[in-house]
Write a protein that holds these residues in place. Structure first.
Motif, mmCIF file in Angstrom:
data_model
loop_
_atom_site.group_PDB
_atom_site.id
_atom_site.type_symbol
_atom_site.label_atom_id
_atom_site.label_comp_id
_atom_site.label_asym_id
_atom_site.label_seq_id
_atom_site.Cartn_x
_atom_site.Cartn_y
_atom_site.Cartn_z
ATOM 1 N N GLY B 155 0.674 -1.264 -0.133
ATOM 2 C CA GLY B 155 0.034 -0.109 -0.057
ATOM 3 C C GLY B 155 0.901 1.267 -0.066
ATOM 4 O O GLY B 155 2.059 1.198 -0.237
ATOM 5 N N LYS B 156 0.266 2.429 0.092
ATOM 6 C CA LYS B 156 -1.280 2.527 -0.033
ATOM 7 C C LYS B 156 -1.787 1.840 -1.316
ATOM 8 O O LYS B 156 -1.310 2.359 -2.502
ATOM 9 C CB LYS B 156 -1.690 3.996 -0.010
ATOM 10 C CG LYS B 156 -3.235 4.219 -0.077
ATOM 11 C CD LYS B 156 -3.763 5.549 -0.223
ATOM 12 C CE LYS B 156 -5.107 5.484 -0.437
ATOM 13 N NZ LYS B 156 -5.535 7.196 -0.316
ATOM 14 N N GLY B 157 -2.595 0.899 -1.305
ATOM 15 C CA GLY B 157 -3.274 0.491 -2.285
ATOM 16 C C GLY B 157 -4.468 -0.280 -2.210
ATOM 17 O O GLY B 157 -5.065 -0.721 -1.148
ATOM 18 N N LEU B 158 -5.394 -0.297 -3.358
ATOM 19 C CA LEU B 158 -6.701 -0.858 -3.291
ATOM 20 C C LEU B 158 -6.345 -2.453 -3.568
ATOM 21 O O LEU B 158 -5.827 -3.110 -4.274
ATOM 22 C CB LEU B 158 -7.364 -0.583 -4.959
ATOM 23 C CG LEU B 158 -8.875 -1.039 -4.717
ATOM 24 C CD1 LEU B 158 -9.738 0.119 -5.483
ATOM 25 C CD2 LEU B 158 -8.685 -2.298 -5.533
ATOM 26 N N SER B 159 -6.982 -3.112 -2.441
ATOM 27 C CA SER B 159 -6.897 -4.496 -2.460
ATOM 28 C C SER B 159 -8.198 -5.262 -2.996
ATOM 29 O O SER B 159 -9.208 -4.955 -2.554
ATOM 30 C CB SER B 159 -6.627 -5.017 -0.948
ATOM 31 O OG SER B 159 -7.133 -6.354 -0.971
ATOM 32 N N PRO B 181 0.284 1.073 4.906
ATOM 33 C CA PRO B 181 1.263 0.681 5.708
ATOM 34 C C PRO B 181 1.333 1.541 6.843
ATOM 35 O O PRO B 181 1.035 2.937 6.878
ATOM 36 C CB PRO B 181 2.511 0.896 5.120
ATOM 37 C CG PRO B 181 2.061 0.918 3.586
ATOM 38 C CD PRO B 181 0.764 1.592 3.503
ATOM 39 N N VAL B 182 1.452 1.162 8.341
ATOM 40 C CA VAL B 182 1.423 1.969 9.254
ATOM 41 C C VAL B 182 2.906 2.802 9.324
ATOM 42 O O VAL B 182 3.793 2.143 9.339
ATOM 43 C CB VAL B 182 1.315 1.164 10.729
ATOM 44 C CG1 VAL B 182 1.580 2.126 12.043
ATOM 45 C CG2 VAL B 182 -0.088 0.631 10.666
ATOM 46 N N GLN B 183 2.867 4.072 9.404
ATOM 47 C CA GLN B 183 4.320 4.904 9.111
ATOM 48 C C GLN B 183 5.207 4.628 10.251
ATOM 49 O O GLN B 183 6.164 4.588 9.828
ATOM 50 C CB GLN B 183 3.747 6.347 9.030
ATOM 51 C CG GLN B 183 4.891 7.169 8.573
ATOM 52 C CD GLN B 183 5.446 6.779 7.244
ATOM 53 O OE1 GLN B 183 4.739 6.806 6.032
ATOM 54 N NE2 GLN B 183 6.918 6.627 7.028
ATOM 55 N N ALA B 184 4.755 4.493 11.396
ATOM 56 C CA ALA B 184 5.574 4.364 12.437
ATOM 57 C C ALA B 184 6.385 2.688 12.428
ATOM 58 O O ALA B 184 7.406 2.601 12.569
ATOM 59 C CB ALA B 184 4.764 4.161 13.932
ATOM 60 N N ALA B 185 5.620 1.789 11.805
ATOM 61 C CA ALA B 185 6.342 0.693 11.761
ATOM 62 C C ALA B 185 7.296 0.734 10.525
ATOM 63 O O ALA B 185 8.265 0.159 10.591
ATOM 64 C CB ALA B 185 5.047 -0.503 11.260
ATOM 65 N N GLU B 204 -3.057 -0.821 8.252
ATOM 66 C CA GLU B 204 -4.443 -0.419 8.563
ATOM 67 C C GLU B 204 -5.261 -0.781 7.303
ATOM 68 O O GLU B 204 -4.642 -0.651 6.262
ATOM 69 C CB GLU B 204 -4.584 0.949 8.919
ATOM 70 C CG GLU B 204 -3.786 1.705 10.137
ATOM 71 C CD GLU B 204 -3.771 3.112 10.351
ATOM 72 O OE1 GLU B 204 -4.494 3.608 9.449
ATOM 73 O OE2 GLU B 204 -3.310 3.619 11.201
ATOM 74 N N ARG B 205 -6.646 -0.940 7.425
ATOM 75 C CA ARG B 205 -7.411 -1.053 6.370
ATOM 76 C C ARG B 205 -8.424 0.310 6.293
ATOM 77 O O ARG B 205 -9.053 0.174 7.176
ATOM 78 C CB ARG B 205 -8.057 -2.536 6.390
ATOM 79 C CG ARG B 205 -6.881 -3.436 6.131
ATOM 80 C CD ARG B 205 -7.565 -4.902 6.102
ATOM 81 N NE ARG B 205 -6.700 -5.827 5.925
ATOM 82 C CZ ARG B 205 -5.730 -6.111 4.709
ATOM 83 N NH1 ARG B 205 -6.079 -5.364 3.793
ATOM 84 N NH2 ARG B 205 -5.110 -6.797 4.700
ATOM 85 N N HIS B 206 -8.576 0.700 5.305
ATOM 86 C CA HIS B 206 -9.632 1.709 5.186
ATOM 87 C C HIS B 206 -10.629 1.498 3.995
ATOM 88 O O HIS B 206 -10.323 1.199 2.789
ATOM 89 C CB HIS B 206 -8.940 3.247 4.510
ATOM 90 C CG HIS B 206 -7.791 3.702 5.857
ATOM 91 N ND1 HIS B 206 -7.671 5.056 5.809
ATOM 92 C CD2 HIS B 206 -7.594 3.190 6.721
ATOM 93 C CE1 HIS B 206 -7.049 5.248 6.787
ATOM 94 N NE2 HIS B 206 -6.839 4.118 7.548
ATOM 95 N N CYS B 207 -11.939 1.490 4.453
ATOM 96 C CA CYS B 207 -13.076 0.984 3.396
ATOM 97 C C CYS B 207 -13.771 2.468 3.103
ATOM 98 O O CYS B 207 -14.048 3.275 3.953
ATOM 99 C CB CYS B 207 -13.765 0.053 4.294
ATOM 100 S SG CYS B 207 -13.040 -1.189 4.643
ATOM 101 N N PRO B 254 -4.721 2.148 -7.717
ATOM 102 C CA PRO B 254 -3.405 2.386 -7.190
ATOM 103 C C PRO B 254 -2.788 1.270 -6.345
ATOM 104 O O PRO B 254 -3.665 0.790 -5.727
ATOM 105 C CB PRO B 254 -3.469 3.873 -6.504
ATOM 106 C CG PRO B 254 -4.978 3.696 -5.941
ATOM 107 C CD PRO B 254 -5.610 3.071 -6.967
ATOM 108 N N HIS B 255 -1.537 0.979 -6.441
ATOM 109 C CA HIS B 255 -1.070 0.022 -5.394
ATOM 110 C C HIS B 255 0.327 0.283 -5.021
ATOM 111 O O HIS B 255 0.804 1.262 -5.782
ATOM 112 C CB HIS B 255 -1.475 -1.069 -5.826
ATOM 113 C CG HIS B 255 -1.712 -2.203 -4.476
ATOM 114 N ND1 HIS B 255 -0.912 -2.140 -3.365
ATOM 115 C CD2 HIS B 255 -2.914 -3.027 -4.361
ATOM 116 C CE1 HIS B 255 -1.596 -2.907 -2.454
ATOM 117 N NE2 HIS B 255 -2.744 -3.490 -2.748
ATOM 118 N N GLY B 256 1.029 -0.553 -4.317
ATOM 119 C CA GLY B 256 2.457 -0.322 -4.243
ATOM 120 C C GLY B 256 2.936 -0.957 -2.821
ATOM 121 O O GLY B 256 2.068 -1.942 -2.588
ATOM 122 N N GLY B 257 3.960 -0.515 -2.208
ATOM 123 C CA GLY B 257 4.408 -1.020 -1.062
ATOM 124 C C GLY B 257 6.034 -0.949 -0.926
ATOM 125 O O GLY B 257 6.717 -0.466 -1.911
#
Lengths: 332, 332
Positions: B155-159, B181-185, B204-207, B254-257
């Motif tokens: 992510g950030k990306g559409l799953s 992705p959690v930025q702190a991680a 995290e997952r955002h719907c 969009p996607h990535g990681g």
């Protein structure tokens, strides 16, 4: 390609400076590899390897060790050592080097290829991170995104060549130079906007200098920042510090950088691929690359892939200690 | 391996959804490749390729085109299409697919390998970015830094899978899910500290949901965030939006990681390798990988490297349109 810990790949290390010491440390992390000897032009009795049990030989002893070494890792310098050593040793041994004079790579490749074809050996040149891992990412980025631009940024890192240059300036007792990517340029590239960037816009140079007795800071500063090729095209900062601070803060060799490929796959669709290294020790990481690719050299020699090779010729699986089936199951 | 624009590599595209359209766009950026046909289970007359001159055939016509296609790029789904199509077509054609059901890769590899060994063809499976480019970076990172830990963030990306799951919830008219992705991680991993991270700590997952007529938001939200496997182990946010906003803001893919390998080469010496993708279009980038690796499949077939292959078996230079000498000179 199974893990051959019972029968480790026998590695000879030629040269024992920072890089050779890094190779010794890296091999210790790879149970399928074993150092069977360090070869030096110095007096072997004077050389103290990190692992006391590692045998140290004279470089001239190598001839007599033919057949007892699977791959030689050549840890000499690109200016004087490797142009002579790599072709000479490739005539009899499988070898790998980190030759990094980019402009002379075709010439070096040709000389090594002739020797390795003649000796039916496998000789991989220019392994490391640039040339090496960065090069792989440059060609893969371009192949995946043919319409786009490739950017290489170096740093934050200590540049050996530029540090040498400032140490030659009269009045400099000690000096190091760090190359630092300009954050605004990195951000612009990551945005996918494919900017055109001048040399000055991409990197800054920061120097830390201990002045010699009686030297004038402003004269030294001016000589450095106006030095042709090395500094005149950059924004250069010169910081004058004490010998104590120099010893405390500037004795390690961090480096790293980014390769970014930014491309479009259709109108308005940006795709950005970035490879980034953040290295506490430049020579130890270069050594780690050499050691992993030494494993590939051994396999390629066994496959009959003779002649000069580069990292472009090495499939990713060949550098891993794991079997292809294990890699597919665990990591694909 | 010279650029063969006079005699382009003939590509057949099997299936014409998002991925097939991406392949058509990607081939257009590579002058040494040419699409000689799109093969579909639909009525060819109903299919409108982006390039009107591209011939469209029925999938059943493929048999008659044996010898007229160098590599088939299979653009079907991993659940139902590829487990059947890839082995079946590998018996007669050089093929490449993007099979991405990680747990079933060994089984798929075995079935494809049997067919390709029998047919003396080259069949590369699971090309794309994960599996694919991310997998390469996982194994290379581990090989270069054997003492360390590997982290994959998406992510950030559409799953696609998670979006499908929320669309099956009663009361959901339209829905998409982004993995973030959690930025702190990410920061902790980049620091070289090798943290142990739970599933919840990494992503995290955002719907984004458009409610069906009469559906109750709180009931829908509760059903989503407690869904086993898909959402219950994550911090999940559900945003309810209008159909207009959905159409305007959530129609792209969009996607990535990141793949990060963090390791030590000696006591206290951290080395961090990071590979990052930032993709405006997931299917167009996957298609770009398939197209570059189709070039490698053609070369491997010419080299007599038959059977099932993965990206782990492909040297970087083989995916490039440029000759080895040109690559060494320009990019090493």
């Amino acid at each position: 390609m199974e893990n051959t810990q019972a029968n480790p790949i026998r590695i000879g290390v030629v040269g024992y400076g920072n890089l050779g010491r890094g190779v010794e440390a890296a091999v210790a992390l790879n149970p399928d590899l074993q150092i069977t000897g360090i070869y030096t032009r110095r007096d072997p009795a004077q050389l103290k390897p990190a692992h006391a049990q590692t045998p140290v030989y004279r470089l001239d002893d190598l001839d007599a060790h033919h057949g007892q070494v699977d791959v030689l890792i050549l840890c000499g310098g690109s200016k004087d050592d490797l142009p002579v050593q790599t072709p000479a040793l490739a005539a009899k041994f499988n070898v790998i080097d980190s030759f990094d004079t980019h402009a002379r790579i075709p010439e070096h490749f040709a000389a090594v290829d002739a020797a390795a074809q003649g000796g039916k050996t496998t000789a991989l040149i220019s392994a490391g991170w640039d040339p090496g891992m960065f090069s792989i990412n440059r060609i893969m980025g371009e192949a995946l995104l043919p319409q786009g631009a490739t950017y290489t940024f170096w740093g934050k890192g200590l540049s050996q060549g530029h540090s040498d240059a400032i140490r030659r300036v009269p009045g400099v007792a000690q000096g190091v130079q760090y190359t630092i990517p300009v954050q605004a340029a990195v951000d612009a590239v990551r945005s996918g906007s494919c900017p055109t960037l001048s040399t000055r816009e991409k990197h800054e140079r920061h120097c830390y200098v201990v002045l010699a007795e009686g030297a004038e800071a402003e004269v030294v500063r001016h000589t450095i920042v106006t030095m042709p090729h090395y500094f005149d095209e950059y924004d250069t900062t010169v910081n004058f510090i004490s010998a104590e601070e120099f010893a405390r803060e500037h004795s390690t060799m961090p480096h790293g950088g980014f390769v970014i490929r930014s491309g479009r796959t259709s109108a308005g669709t940006n795709q950005v691929v970035e490879y980034r290294l953040q290295l506490d020790s430049n020579p130890e990481f270069t050594a780690s690359v050499l050691v992993a690719y030494a494993r590939a050299v051994h396999r390629m020699a066994q496959m009959g892939l003779h002649g000069a090779k580069t990292v472009f010729d090495v499939a990713p699986g060949w550098i891993s200690a794991k079997s292809p089936a294990q890699l597919r199951q665990e990591a694909l």
